[in-house]
Design a protein around this motif. Structure first.
Motif, PDB file in Angstrom:
ATOM      1  N   GLN A 186       0.846  -1.197   0.000  1.00 22.87           N
ATOM      2  CA  GLN A 186       0.000   0.000   0.000  1.00 22.87           C
ATOM      3  C   GLN A 186       0.882   1.248   0.000  1.00 22.87           C
ATOM      4  O   GLN A 186       0.617   2.190  -0.750  1.00 22.87           O
ATOM      5  CB  GLN A 186      -0.922   0.017   1.216  1.00 22.87           C
ATOM      6  N   SER A 187       1.913   1.255   0.819  1.00 16.85           N
ATOM      7  CA  SER A 187       2.827   2.402   0.884  1.00 16.85           C
ATOM      8  C   SER A 187       3.477   2.654  -0.465  1.00 16.85           C
ATOM      9  O   SER A 187       3.610   3.808  -0.893  1.00 16.85           O
ATOM     10  CB  SER A 187       3.907   2.167   1.945  1.00 16.85           C
ATOM     11  N   ALA A 188       3.905   1.594  -1.133  1.00 15.09           N
ATOM     12  CA  ALA A 188       4.530   1.743  -2.449  1.00 15.09           C
ATOM     13  C   ALA A 188       3.556   2.332  -3.465  1.00 15.09           C
ATOM     14  O   ALA A 188       3.929   3.182  -4.277  1.00 15.09           O
ATOM     15  CB  ALA A 188       5.048   0.387  -2.934  1.00 15.09           C
ATOM     16  N   ILE A 189       2.319   1.898  -3.401  1.00 11.24           N
ATOM     17  CA  ILE A 189       1.311   2.429  -4.325  1.00 11.24           C
ATOM     18  C   ILE A 189       1.036   3.897  -4.017  1.00 11.24           C
ATOM     19  O   ILE A 189       0.852   4.703  -4.923  1.00 11.24           O
ATOM     20  CB  ILE A 189       0.038   1.568  -4.279  1.00 11.24           C
ATOM     21  N   LEU A 190       1.039   4.249  -2.732  1.00 10.39           N
ATOM     22  CA  LEU A 190       0.832   5.653  -2.355  1.00 10.39           C
ATOM     23  C   LEU A 190       1.923   6.553  -2.923  1.00 10.39           C
ATOM     24  O   LEU A 190       1.634   7.671  -3.356  1.00 10.39           O
ATOM     25  CB  LEU A 190       0.775   5.804  -0.839  1.00 10.39           C
ATOM     26  N   THR A 191       3.148   6.091  -2.928  1.00  7.80           N
ATOM     27  CA  THR A 191       4.225   6.910  -3.504  1.00  7.80           C
ATOM     28  C   THR A 191       4.048   7.059  -5.008  1.00  7.80           C
ATOM     29  O   THR A 191       4.468   8.057  -5.584  1.00  7.80           O
ATOM     30  CB  THR A 191       5.610   6.314  -3.204  1.00  7.80           C
ATOM     31  N   ASP A 192       3.398   6.085  -5.619  1.00  6.15           N
ATOM     32  CA  ASP A 192       3.155   6.130  -7.067  1.00  6.15           C
ATOM     33  C   ASP A 192       1.997   7.059  -7.433  1.00  6.15           C
ATOM     34  O   ASP A 192       1.825   7.410  -8.585  1.00  6.15           O
ATOM     35  CB  ASP A 192       2.878   4.720  -7.567  1.00  6.15           C
ATOM     36  N   LEU A 193       1.194   7.444  -6.462  1.00  6.86           N
ATOM     37  CA  LEU A 193       0.032   8.300  -6.735  1.00  6.86           C
ATOM     38  C   LEU A 193       0.409   9.692  -7.230  1.00  6.86           C
ATOM     39  O   LEU A 193      -0.402  10.355  -7.837  1.00  6.86           O
ATOM     40  CB  LEU A 193      -0.841   8.436  -5.493  1.00  6.86           C
ATOM     41  N   GLY A 194       1.625  10.119  -6.970  1.00  5.22           N
ATOM     42  CA  GLY A 194       2.036  11.450  -7.386  1.00  5.22           C
ATOM     43  C   GLY A 194       2.195  11.604  -8.887  1.00  5.22           C
ATOM     44  O   GLY A 194       2.257  12.707  -9.405  1.00  5.22           O
ATOM     45  N   THR A 195       2.253  10.488  -9.611  1.00  2.00           N
ATOM     46  CA  THR A 195       2.418  10.536 -11.064  1.00  2.00           C
ATOM     47  C   THR A 195       1.066  10.372 -11.729  1.00  2.00           C
ATOM     48  O   THR A 195       0.435   9.327 -11.602  1.00  2.00           O
ATOM     49  CB  THR A 195       3.351   9.398 -11.542  1.00  2.00           C
ATOM     50  N   PRO A 196       0.574  11.390 -12.432  1.00  2.00           N
ATOM     51  CA  PRO A 196      -0.734  11.275 -13.089  1.00  2.00           C
ATOM     52  C   PRO A 196      -0.747  10.177 -14.152  1.00  2.00           C
ATOM     53  O   PRO A 196       0.270   9.885 -14.773  1.00  2.00           O
ATOM     54  CB  PRO A 196      -0.937  12.645 -13.742  1.00  2.00           C
TER      55      PRO A 196
END
Length: 162
Positions: free
Chosen positions: A105-115
């Motif tokens: 989940q944490s890894a996916i959250l860091t990926d959220l910054g890229t549209p």
């Protein structure tokens, strides 16, 4: 005293483990929507909240096995097979949550910054696979808890007539 310990154990399971299973189950779909959004901030608040619920309630959930062991000790059933299996499955569920679900989940959250519009097809496929693995690990976590719950209710070999 046994009734007090059992009451705390059951309440802790409902109050702590329930929210984790729901939030963890909701996370992949919410993350999929947030990652697909053209606006980088769209839906990310929901995903962050679900992740926070999982982290906080996972820590609170430590109360469940602690009071479960205290209850089992007061009942004199620490050596019963159903309880040992339950403890092993609880440890497995905790490992899945702590080592697979929350870190992913944490890894996916860091990926959220890229549209989504600025990613390549390869990145989009990697995201889809990561979300599918996360959903699978979340399902494993939920099934482990469901089996533990059934074992706690049925208690094979119990003399309570159930």
């Amino acid at each position: 005293m046994t009734k007090v310990l059992l009451s705390i154990h059951v309440l802790a399971a409902i109050i702590a483990i329930g929210p984790v299973t729901v939030a963890a189950s909701m996370f992949p779909a919410a993350a999929r929507r947030a990652l697909a959004a053209t606006d980088a901030g769209s839906g990310s608040a929901v995903v962050h909240t679900l992740h926070r619920v999982c982290r906080v309630y996972a820590v609170v959930g430590i109360v469940v096995p602690v009071f479960g062991l205290a209850t089992a000790s007061s009942l004199g059933v620490l050596g019963d097979a159903w309880l040992i299996v339950s403890m092993v499955l609880t440890a497995a569920a905790a490992a899945v949550l702590g080592l697979l679900v929350i870190p992913r989940q944490s890894a996916i959250l860091t990926d959220l910054g890229t549209p989504a519009g600025s990613t390549t097809e390869a990145i989009a496929e990697t995201r889809r696979r990561a979300l599918a693995r996360l959903a699978m690990h979340t399902g494993i976590f939920n099934v482990l808890w469901a089996v533990v719950t059934v074992l706690m209710i049925v208690r094979p070999g119990s003399t309570t007539g159930v």
